[in-house]
Design a protein around this motif. Structure first.
Motif: not given
Length: 337
Positions: A16-26, A105-110
């Motif tokens: 989720t860190e990776a998804a948050a980091l890359v999407s935050s560039l947008q 906004a969050i990135s999520v995984l279960a």
């Protein structure tokens, strides 16, 4: 299984860190699709590194409509001795929030044991989420007014002191009006109902109840978190069209059935992780400070009900993020340019 789920929890946080980091560039660029593409690419790329044999059961959609993280996709290293289980993902809960620089906004995984995550056949569901104090005390079959009266008694406060979160949608006009007539406070949100439902179990959020019609996949993810926090999710299927209703009924589903937390995500080996993309009720968003990028994540386990908040400092010049579309690691510094 118990041991492995515990050991890979921090690995899942990296996803989720990776998804948050890359999407935050947008952030703030007004392109929801670009936000989602970036997050999906990074999440899918990082999942290739995780020692597991996992199947996506809640994801970006059916295989023919989603190039990555589609329902049924196999992710992880798939080594012979790796554990097998199901995962539910939402690379960005609130793509519009990121696109327009809004909060929550969050990135999520279960993750859970194989077969523990329930499939819901409708895109939307009627949902009611509460924290530990109200768990088991409210009933989706009762009126909103009656549930607010019960919440008032259980919490020992006036109805006017109760805060209810509702998605700001036209379909919720009657719900909003009944809440107002009962005298409760309302927090309207534009998007991000996973975070909103979880906030009911976070004391400092100031939120008591989440209710309304929202996405079924988001309900599953929120239920996983509430399993870990001692809260509760109740839902009833809500077909959004005549065609969907006819199909659901023909498949044998009961539209009057109330699904509860343990039916949505069962078993004790449930792990929930999330990383903030934009700051909100319970997680800070991605922050840029010169040569560092700071992320805040949360990791929970149902078995122990342990909740960990993780603040990570990523050195921009040395940080690499795996992107599925690129076939491997990419310099985060280069992605910023």
């Amino acid at each position: 299984m118990k041991k492995v789920l515990r050991e890979i929890t921090l690995d899942l946080v990296r996803v989720t860190e990776a998804a948050a980091l890359v999407s935050s560039l947008q952030l703030g660029r007004g392109d929801k699709e670009a936000v989602d593409r970036a997050a999906v690419d990074a999440m899918r790329g990082m999942l290739d590194y995780i020692p597991m044999r996992a199947t996506v059961v809640i994801g970006e959609g059916e295989k023919d409509k989603a190039p990555m993280l589609y329902i049924g996709e196999k992710v992880g290293t798939w080594e012979a001795d790796s554990p097998e289980y199901d995962i539910a993902v939402d690379p960005v809960d609130g793509t519009r929030l990121v696109a327009y620089g809004l909060s929550n906004a969050i990135s999520v995984l279960a993750a859970a044991e194989k077969g523990a995550i329930t499939y819901l056949p409708t895109f939307y569901s009627w949902k009611l989420a509460v924290g530990p104090e109200l768990a088991g005390k409210l009933d989706l079959n009762l009126s909103i007014t009656e549930n607010l009266r019960r919440a008032s008694e259980v919490l020992g406060v006036k109805i006017s002191e109760i805060t209810v979160v509702v998605l700001n949608r036209d379909r919720h006009r009657d719900i909003i009006e009944e809440i107002r007539s009962a005298g409760a406070r309302i927090k309207l949100i534009s998007d991000g109902d996973v975070a909103a439902a979880i906030a009911t179990a976070i004391p400092e959020s100031g939120v008591d109840i989440y209710m309304g019609i929202g996405g079924s996949p988001e309900a599953i993810l929120a239920a996983a978190a509430l399993r870990c926090l001692g809260g509760e999710m109740q839902l009833r299927l809500w077909p959004h069209s005549r065609e969907e209703k006819e199909k659901v009924l023909s498949d044998g589903y009961d539209l009057e059935r109330i699904y509860r937390t343990e039916e949505l995500v069962s078993g004790e080996d449930v792990v929930f992780v999330a990383t903030g993309i934009t700051s909100g009720d319970f997680l800070k968003g991605v922050r840029y400070m010169r040569d560092k990028v700071i992320t805040e994540s949360i990791a929970m386990r149902a078995r122990s009900r342990t909740v960990r908040k993780i603040t990570a400092y990523h050195d921009v010049k040395h940080k690499h993020v795996p992107l599925k579309s690129r076939g491997g690691d990419v310099s985060f510094f280069e992605l910023q340019r």
